[in-house]
Every structure is written in C-alpha cells, then in structure tokens.
Design an enzyme around this catalytic site. Structure first.
Site, short mmCIF file in Angstrom:
data_model
loop_
_atom_site.label_atom_id
_atom_site.label_comp_id
_atom_site.label_asym_id
_atom_site.label_seq_id
_atom_site.Cartn_x
_atom_site.Cartn_y
_atom_site.Cartn_z
CB CYS A 161 5.77 8.16 -6.03
SG CYS A 161 4.45 7.97 -4.87
CB THR A 190 -0.88 0.58 -5.34
OG1 THR A 190 -0.16 1.77 -5.01
CG2 THR A 190 -0.32 -0.03 -6.60
CG HIS A 208 -0.28 4.69 3.92
ND1 HIS A 208 0.54 5.74 3.60
CD2 HIS A 208 -0.54 4.07 2.75
CE1 HIS A 208 0.76 5.74 2.28
NE2 HIS A 208 0.10 4.74 1.75
N1 PLP Z 1 -3.25 7.39 -5.14
C1 PLP Z 1 -2.78 8.53 -4.62
C2 PLP Z 1 -3.38 9.84 -5.05
C3 PLP Z 1 -1.74 8.53 -3.69
O1 PLP Z 1 -1.28 9.68 -3.21
C4 PLP Z 1 -1.18 7.29 -3.33
C5 PLP Z 1 -0.03 7.22 -2.39
O2 PLP Z 1 0.73 8.13 -2.21
C6 PLP Z 1 -1.71 6.11 -3.88
C7 PLP Z 1 -2.75 6.20 -4.79
C8 PLP Z 1 -1.17 4.77 -3.53
O3 PLP Z 1 -1.62 4.33 -2.27
P1 PLP Z 1 -0.80 3.20 -1.51
O4 PLP Z 1 0.44 3.85 -0.96
O5 PLP Z 1 -1.71 2.70 -0.42
O6 PLP Z 1 -0.51 2.14 -2.49
#
Ligand code: PLP
Length: 374
Positions: free
Chosen positions: A319, A72, A197
């Site tokens: 999400c 993110t 992760h």
């Molecule tokens: N981008 C995509 C395509 C994702 O699937 C995710 C998480 O599920 C993210 C960004 C966000 O990553 P993070 O959980 O490390 O913030």
C-alpha cells in the site's frame, strides 16, 4: 524465464479447489439469499455453511461472524461502530491505513487518540498500553501481526489488560488468519477483522468477528443483511470461497507452518553460504515473512533487479510502495534510515518449493554483487 512470486503478505493466489467451488456456485446458484423461495434458500444455505466453517476455524460461534467486502471494510465497521464522541482510544503507530485513517478521522471529530510505538522487537508492549489507560478509554485497537515487519503481538497479554480495565479490544488479524493458530474461545478479543485474499481465498471478501454482547452501531444503511451491519446482497461465491479457504488453511495449520518454516531456514542458510551481508530485523515473526536489510544497497533498485529476474518481493508494504522514503514503520521499530531504505520483505508460503527458494537466493547473490554489496 522463471517467475517466482514472493509476496504472500500482499496477497495470495486462490486455491485451485476454491476456484472450482466458486465457479460451480456461480453456475448453479444465483438466487438472492434474502428471497424466501428455493433459489434464495439455496444461496442462504451456502452462506450459512461458510459462516459455520469460519467460526469452526477460529473457535467461536457462527452468530459471531459477519461477512464483509474486505479486511478494510471489517476494520471500518468495527471501529466506527464502537466509537462515540468523547471516547479515548489506544492504538499503535503501525496500524494498516484501514485502521489508521479511520482513527485519524475519528480524532478530527473529537475522539481522543493515543498511539503506541513498537519496541525494537517490532512488538507493542501490553505494559505501554496499560500506562495510557484513562477513565474514558473505551477501545484498544492493535493489529495481531504487522504487515511490514512480520512481528507478532502478544494479543493474549493485551487482551488481559483490556479485560482487567473493561475496555473493548479490536484486533486486525488480516495478516495472521491462516498463518498462525487463533482460538477465539481462549483469546479474549471482542472484535477481529480478517480477509480471504490473505489465505488463498478470493479478493473482495472479508469477515468480522463480533463477540456476543458487543453492540455495534450501523455505519452502512441498506437492507438488514449481516446483522444490519453490512447491508447489500451478499457475494455468495466469494463468501463460499472464504469459508473453504479458511478451513483449508486452519485445518492444516501446523503442517503449513512447519513447511514454510523449513523454506525460511533454507533461505537463511543459502544467504549464509553465499556470504551475503544481511540484517534480519525481526526474530519472532509470522511464518514465511522475512523482512531483511542489505546494508548499503538501495532497496528499490534491488526490488526492480529481482523483478527483472521474475522474482516479486516488496519494499515497505504494497500500500505504501511507489514512494522512495524509508518506511515510517521500520523507522518506528528503531531501524536506522539507511538500513530501512535497504530493506525488502520476502514472504513465502505453501506455493513455494525448496528449489524456488534456492533460485531466489542464487539470483539475489548475483544481483547484490552487481549492485556492489560488500
Ligand atoms: N489490515 C492489514 C494488516 C492488511 O495487511 C491489509 C491488506 O494488506 C488490510 C488490513 C486490508 O485488507 P483488504 O485488502 O481485504 O482490504
């Protein structure tokens, strides 16, 4: 009761060796990497080693990697760091919220935004992107693979379009790193986000690839860490964990892909042998990611019934779960509303065995019969 976690796309358990490595760092190394004394230098060396490992895994230069707190954060730093008022951006309707919400907020501040829908194969067409390019188009942001569909975009073609038109290309590769080979020397991507992760590393640590010559403005104010783009005292053990886990994933990538594809084949074979009525939405997809519709079955009820049997899958992306509406991403990919509501995502990885997959399909067939599947 057996417990089988089939939600590798949402997150992964941390490799045992990564846990050991991170624990040993927590015990032995606590200096502030910015300090000049030996304590600081020990921490600094750990971070630089992880940077080398990350760069090697992606075939780029170590100076082109910065560490962040998540996928993110990488997406926010990349997008906000590039965009200036008056720019036109081309992106897609199915980006993760960490891209989409940044783009929407930039749009409110005067950025011109064009969003492209996926085709029915779940992919974004480079031709459709090219059609939307105008004089002010300064950025294209397209995810490498979609988190709900598992479809993989042809980033090589999209990069060619971007280069031909001298437009910066950002790619959210959070779902792909460690699952498919990525060679940044070959692929002309300018900015790429990743997150530990998703490849059996720790949560709360990510990285951003910034190709030499791409200038980002600082969006977080603080000390000068990570090229002044991600200030704040570094998460030493987390970064070390990212370095080790990306090496483990990428050094063995072909072997891992073969292993996971075999599990996928067994899954499908078992569904056929149980005569389960299903629709596989995406043909060309990330290894281990199976987005599958069970006609006339309520996806949420199926998810809960599987959970009661210890099997964890997802409905829409993690999400957006908690809602009962059909996933807009599935709808945009041309999947009919009822079928979208009957769709679940199973994602398998190196933690699974053939027996696990057989157990999952056996339980699935029992539950589907109980729910009245035809
Ligand atoms: N981008 C995509 C395509 C994702 O699937 C995710 C998480 O599920 C993210 C960004 C966000 O990553 P993070 O959980 O490390 O913030």
């Amino acid at each position: 009761m057996k417990k089988i976690y089939c939600d590798i796309s949402a997150t992964t358990p941390v490799n045992e060796s990564v846990i050991d490595f991170m624990t040993s760092i927590h015990r032995s190394t606590f200096g502030n990497p910015s300090s000049i004394h030996k304590y600081g230098q020990e921490s600094h060396i750990i971070i630089e080693k992880a940077r080398i490992e990350t760069a090697k895994s992606l075939n780029c230069h170590q100076e082109e990697i910065i560490f962040t707190a998540s996928g993110t954060e990488s997406n926010n730093i990349a997008l906000e760091g590039i965009i200036k008022p008056g720019y036109h951006i081309i992106s897609t309707t199915y980006e993760h919220p960490s891209v989409m919400n940044v783009l929407k907020s930039l749009e409110k501040k005067g950025t011109d935004l064009t969003l492209i829908k996926p085709d029915t194969d779940g992919k974004i067409s480079a031709k459709n992107i090219e059609k939307e390019i105008c004089e002010n188009t300064k950025l294209i942001s397209v995810m490498y693979a979609n988190n709900e569909l598992g479809s993989i975009n042809n980033i090589k073609k999209i990069a060619e379009v971007a280069k031909k038109n001298q437009i910066i290309l950002h790619v959210d590769a959070v779902q792909c790193v460690g699952k498919i080979p990525i060679d940044l020397n070959e692929l002309k991507i300018d900015l790429m986000s990743l997150s530990a992760h998703k490849f059996y590393g720790p949560k709360g640590v990510g990285a951003l690839f910034i190709r030499k010559g791409i200038d980002l403005k600082t969006i977080l104010n603080g000390g000068g860490q990570e090229l002044n783009l991600r200030p704040g005292t570094e998460n030493i053990s987390g970064i070390a964990g990212l370095g080790l886990s990306i090496s483990m994933a990428c050094d063995n990538i072909e072997k891992n892909i073969k292993y996971v594809k075999n599990l996928e084949e067994i899954f499908i074979k078992q569904l056929n042998s149980y005569k389960i009525n299903y629709i596989l939405h995406i043909k060309d997809r990330l290894p281990g990611v199976i987005t599958i519709g069970f006609p006339n079955i309520d996806g949420q009820s199926l998810l809960i019934a599987l959970d009661l049997k210890g099997i964890a899958v997802s409905f829409g992306s993690a999400c957006s779960s908690g809602t009962t509406k059909a996933s807009q991403i599935l709808l945009d990919a041309g999947i009919d509303e009822n079928l979208a509501k009957s769709t679940l995502r199973f994602s398998f990885g190196k933690i699974h065995t053939e027996e696990d997959v057989k157990y999952v399909t056996e339980q699935l067939s029992i539950i589907l019969k109980r729910l009245g599947a035809n």
